[in-house]
Motif scaffolding. Structure first.
Motif, PDB file in Angstrom:
ATOM      1  N   GLU A 154       0.684  -1.263  -0.191  1.00 17.30           N
ATOM      2  CA  GLU A 154      -0.002  -0.148  -0.246  1.00 17.30           C
ATOM      3  C   GLU A 154       0.886   1.336   0.214  1.00 17.30           C
ATOM      4  N   ARG A 155       0.953   2.012  -0.801  1.00 20.44           N
ATOM      5  CA  ARG A 155       1.474   3.175  -1.346  1.00 20.44           C
ATOM      6  C   ARG A 155       0.583   4.647  -0.711  1.00 20.44           C
ATOM      7  N   LYS A 156       1.384   5.800   0.025  1.00 18.70           N
ATOM      8  CA  LYS A 156       0.804   6.840  -0.408  1.00 18.70           C
ATOM      9  C   LYS A 156       1.060   7.895  -1.322  1.00 18.70           C
ATOM     10  N   ILE A 157       0.702   9.033  -1.075  1.00 18.31           N
ATOM     11  CA  ILE A 157       0.173   9.989  -2.393  1.00 18.31           C
ATOM     12  C   ILE A 157       2.045  10.887  -1.682  1.00 18.31           C
ATOM     13  N   ASP A 158       2.897  10.715  -0.879  1.00 17.72           N
ATOM     14  CA  ASP A 158       3.469  10.914  -0.615  1.00 17.72           C
ATOM     15  C   ASP A 158       4.924  10.887  -1.633  1.00 17.72           C
ATOM     16  N   GLU A 159       4.699   9.879  -1.360  1.00 15.60           N
ATOM     17  CA  GLU A 159       5.338   8.509  -2.774  1.00 15.60           C
ATOM     18  C   GLU A 159       5.168   9.135  -4.044  1.00 15.60           C
ATOM     19  N   TYR A 160       3.858   9.628  -4.514  1.00 18.43           N
ATOM     20  CA  TYR A 160       3.639   9.743  -5.995  1.00 18.43           C
ATOM     21  C   TYR A 160       4.351  11.674  -6.077  1.00 18.43           C
ATOM     22  N   LEU A 161       4.154  12.036  -5.376  1.00 18.95           N
ATOM     23  CA  LEU A 161       4.675  13.355  -5.641  1.00 18.95           C
ATOM     24  C   LEU A 161       6.188  13.869  -4.913  1.00 18.95           C
ATOM     25  N   LYS A 162       6.800  12.778  -4.747  1.00 20.40           N
ATOM     26  CA  LYS A 162       8.635  12.678  -3.843  1.00 20.40           C
ATOM     27  C   LYS A 162       9.097  12.865  -5.990  1.00 20.40           C
ATOM     28  N   LYS A 163      10.037  13.798  -5.186  1.00 19.49           N
ATOM     29  CA  LYS A 163      10.761  14.781  -6.567  1.00 19.49           C
ATOM     30  C   LYS A 163      11.719  14.003  -7.134  1.00 19.49           C
ATOM     31  N   VAL A 164      11.637  13.757  -8.817  1.00 19.20           N
ATOM     32  CA  VAL A 164      13.474  13.491  -8.681  1.00 19.20           C
ATOM     33  C   VAL A 164      14.636  14.276  -8.581  1.00 19.20           C
ATOM     34  N   GLU A 168      27.640  29.598 -14.222  1.00 17.52           N
ATOM     35  CA  GLU A 168      27.158  30.628 -14.065  1.00 17.52           C
ATOM     36  C   GLU A 168      26.103  29.594 -14.848  1.00 17.52           C
ATOM     37  N   ILE A 169      26.013  28.725 -16.276  1.00 13.07           N
ATOM     38  CA  ILE A 169      24.609  27.633 -15.859  1.00 13.07           C
ATOM     39  C   ILE A 169      24.384  27.275 -15.304  1.00 13.07           C
ATOM     40  N   ALA A 170      24.678  26.496 -14.327  1.00 17.86           N
ATOM     41  CA  ALA A 170      24.867  25.512 -13.336  1.00 17.86           C
ATOM     42  C   ALA A 170      23.447  26.309 -13.201  1.00 17.86           C
ATOM     43  N   LYS A 171      24.175  27.190 -12.195  1.00 17.73           N
ATOM     44  CA  LYS A 171      22.088  28.149 -11.645  1.00 17.73           C
ATOM     45  C   LYS A 171      22.349  28.863 -11.604  1.00 17.73           C
ATOM     46  N   ALA A 172      21.663  29.269 -13.469  1.00 17.53           N
ATOM     47  CA  ALA A 172      20.280  28.982 -14.082  1.00 17.53           C
ATOM     48  C   ALA A 172      19.655  27.938 -14.580  1.00 17.53           C
ATOM     49  N   ILE A 173      20.146  27.284 -14.681  1.00 14.35           N
ATOM     50  CA  ILE A 173      19.069  25.720 -14.597  1.00 14.35           C
ATOM     51  C   ILE A 173      18.756  26.118 -13.122  1.00 14.35           C
ATOM     52  N   ARG A 174      18.872  25.382 -12.748  1.00 14.73           N
ATOM     53  CA  ARG A 174      18.670  25.558 -10.796  1.00 14.73           C
ATOM     54  C   ARG A 174      18.080  26.596 -10.839  1.00 14.73           C
ATOM     55  N   LEU A 175      18.445  28.102 -10.918  1.00 13.69           N
ATOM     56  CA  LEU A 175      16.851  29.286 -11.224  1.00 13.69           C
ATOM     57  C   LEU A 175      16.032  28.817 -11.490  1.00 13.69           C
ATOM     58  N   ARG A 176      16.022  28.242 -12.505  1.00 21.18           N
ATOM     59  CA  ARG A 176      14.596  28.552 -13.840  1.00 21.18           C
ATOM     60  C   ARG A 176      13.759  26.861 -13.310  1.00 21.18           C
ATOM     61  N   ILE A 177      15.060  26.194 -13.092  1.00 18.53           N
ATOM     62  CA  ILE A 177      14.117  24.406 -11.972  1.00 18.53           C
ATOM     63  C   ILE A 177      13.146  25.362 -11.323  1.00 18.53           C
ATOM     64  N   TYR A 178      13.384  26.201 -10.317  1.00 18.18           N
ATOM     65  CA  TYR A 178      12.629  26.762  -9.100  1.00 18.18           C
ATOM     66  C   TYR A 178      12.203  27.757  -9.645  1.00 18.18           C
ATOM     67  N   GLN A 179      11.947  28.310 -10.216  1.00 14.50           N
ATOM     68  CA  GLN A 179      10.930  29.113 -10.844  1.00 14.50           C
ATOM     69  C   GLN A 179       9.766  28.848 -11.900  1.00 14.50           C
ATOM     70  N   GLY A 180      10.325  28.111 -12.146  1.00 11.38           N
ATOM     71  CA  GLY A 180       9.303  27.573 -13.291  1.00 11.38           C
ATOM     72  C   GLY A 180       7.894  26.526 -12.923  1.00 11.38           C
ATOM     73  N   HIS A 181       7.329  27.098 -13.820  1.00 12.25           N
ATOM     74  CA  HIS A 181       5.551  26.394 -12.870  1.00 12.25           C
ATOM     75  C   HIS A 181       5.813  24.992 -12.964  1.00 12.25           C
ATOM     76  N   GLY A 182       5.580  24.145 -12.225  1.00  7.34           N
ATOM     77  CA  GLY A 182       5.060  22.874 -11.629  1.00  7.34           C
ATOM     78  C   GLY A 182       7.067  22.074 -11.189  1.00  7.34           C
ATOM     79  N   LEU A 183       8.205  22.691 -12.229  1.00  4.11           N
ATOM     80  CA  LEU A 183       9.501  22.013 -12.082  1.00  4.11           C
ATOM     81  C   LEU A 183      10.114  22.054 -10.775  1.00  4.11           C
TER      82      LEU A 183
END
Length: 409
Positions: free
Chosen positions: A177-187, A202-217
């Protein structure tokens, strides 16, 4: 070597259904875009498409106002996308049709996240006219033209499908039996870069920022750091093994020992990997093991959000393909002898270095017995097959469909 015997080898593991009213012109545009993306474009090397099956439900039956029913029993798991517009919500027959789909999905909810419904609201007015609209993706609020919205819809559906397949893979491996928190777990995402190029950091920082700013990512990806106090190389290599990786290929990347180690570790463990080409001038000796995976031109401008989105989008697709492959082959692997090995991408020389040449049951001093290496379609070209055969003549290399057809030498 035993031939395939699984009776359900022909049944797809994951199917996408797209439902829209026949008078909804935009619905047809969205459905075609999703079909091309998930059935063919994600599997770019496969002529004619051999990816995720996409089934349409729009054309009505003769003397009926709705299509044939959506079948949720023709695959192990499925996602149904319903395009909600004024034509659909103004029809009692169509509302009833969608409601029946919703009821079927709820019936399967006792088994976990094997069947999911993803309504898409393309007009704000439909929200109050259908009960399923409460959980809709809000196309009507997104910025940009229809092409931009289609790209966003594909991206959002891709990481939702990743969640579904990851959950179902865990269920296959350890039924419980698995719970919803396992479904929502991040990659986890690992950003491999050289600190000897200013652009790399600089590119690594930009990708990190884009992931955290992007909707849903940010709710799907987690770009991790190495905690203070832990042994650097041990933690770094562990993180590579459990992550999806973007390798930021700047001028000095191939010359850095740890960058090369990260690539080899990623290939050894078959993690999803995308190369972001950010060469500014020249790479004096390109590292030979950076091939056989998607290569995306990113450039060395860390402010180019559009190019970063393309890199992150390709990484999402690689994660989806990896989960789908492992789900598709789970039952087959369980029934095969140990000498059949499945890998999630076409084999290369480094693939041969990662498989055992001797097995416990081999007698000491005996010659190696045949091993089958099975990979996703399409089949390798003749030149690659010949090269791999010269290096490891006792290894049979077959695409999944070749193996299913019993293509053994």
């Amino acid at each position: 070597m035993a031939e395939p015997t699984n009776e359900n080898l022909g049944q797809p593991f994951f199917v996408v259904h797209v439902v829209w009213h026949p008078e909804c012109v935009l619905g047809k545009v969205i459905a075609d875009a999703l079909m091309h993306h998930f059935r063919r474009d994600i599997y770019r090397n496969i002529v004619g498409g051999n990816g995720i099956p996409v089934v349409f439900r729009s054309a009505c039956l003769p003397e009926a106002g709705t299509p044939i029913p959506v079948s949720l029993n023709d695959s192990e798991t499925s996602a149904t996308i319903v395009i909600l517009d004024e034509h659909l919500v103004s029809s009692a027959e169509w509302l009833d049709y969608v409601q029946r789909i919703s009821a079927q999905v709820k019936e399967f909810s006792r088994e976990g996240f094997k069947r999911m419904l993803f309504p898409v609201s393309i007009q704000r007015e439909v929200l109050a006219k259908s009960s399923v609209a409460q959980q809709a993706l809000r196309w009507d609020t997104w910025e940009g033209d229809d092409d931009a919205k289609v790209q966003r819809l594909r991206r959002e559906l891709t990481y939702e499908f990743c969640r579904m397949l990851r959950y179902n893979l865990a269920q296959l491996e350890v039924p419980t039996e698995r719970k919803i928190d396992e479904y929502l777990k991040k990659v986890q995402v690992f950003l491999s870069h050289s600190k000897h190029d200013d652009e790399g950091a600089e590119i690594a920082k930009a990708i990190r920022l884009r992931i955290y700013q992007g909707h849903g990512l940010a709710s799907f990806f987690d770009v991790h750091d190495i905690p203070a106090g832990l042994h650097f190389d041990e933690v770094l290599l562990h993180q590579v093994r459990v992550s999806a990786m973007v390798a930021i290929h700047t001028d000095s990347y191939s010359s850095r020992e740890w960058c090369r180690k990260e690539i080899i570790e990623a290939k050894t463990w078959n993690v999803p990997l995308v190369i972001a080409n950010s060469i500014s001038t020249v790479d004096e000796r390109s590292f030979p093991y950076m091939g056989n995976v998607p290569l995306v031109r990113l450039g060395h401008d860390a402010t180019d959000a559009g190019r970063i989105d393309i890199v992150v989008g390709r990484l999402l697709e690689e994660v989806l393909k990896d989960y789908l492959w492992r789900c598709q082959t789970h039952e087959i692997r369980a029934t095969l002898p140990v000498r059949a090995i499945f890998i999630p991408r076409p084999p290369e020389l480094i693939s041969l270095s990662c498989i055992p040449m001797v097995f416990p049951e081999d007698q000491e001093g005996s010659a190696p017995q045949d091993l089958v290496l099975i990979y996703p379609d399409p089949p390798l070209n003749t030149e690659e097959e010949r090269l791999l055969s010269r290096v490891a003549p006792h290894v049979q290399i077959r695409s999944l469909n070749e193996w299913k057809a019993g293509a053994f030498r």
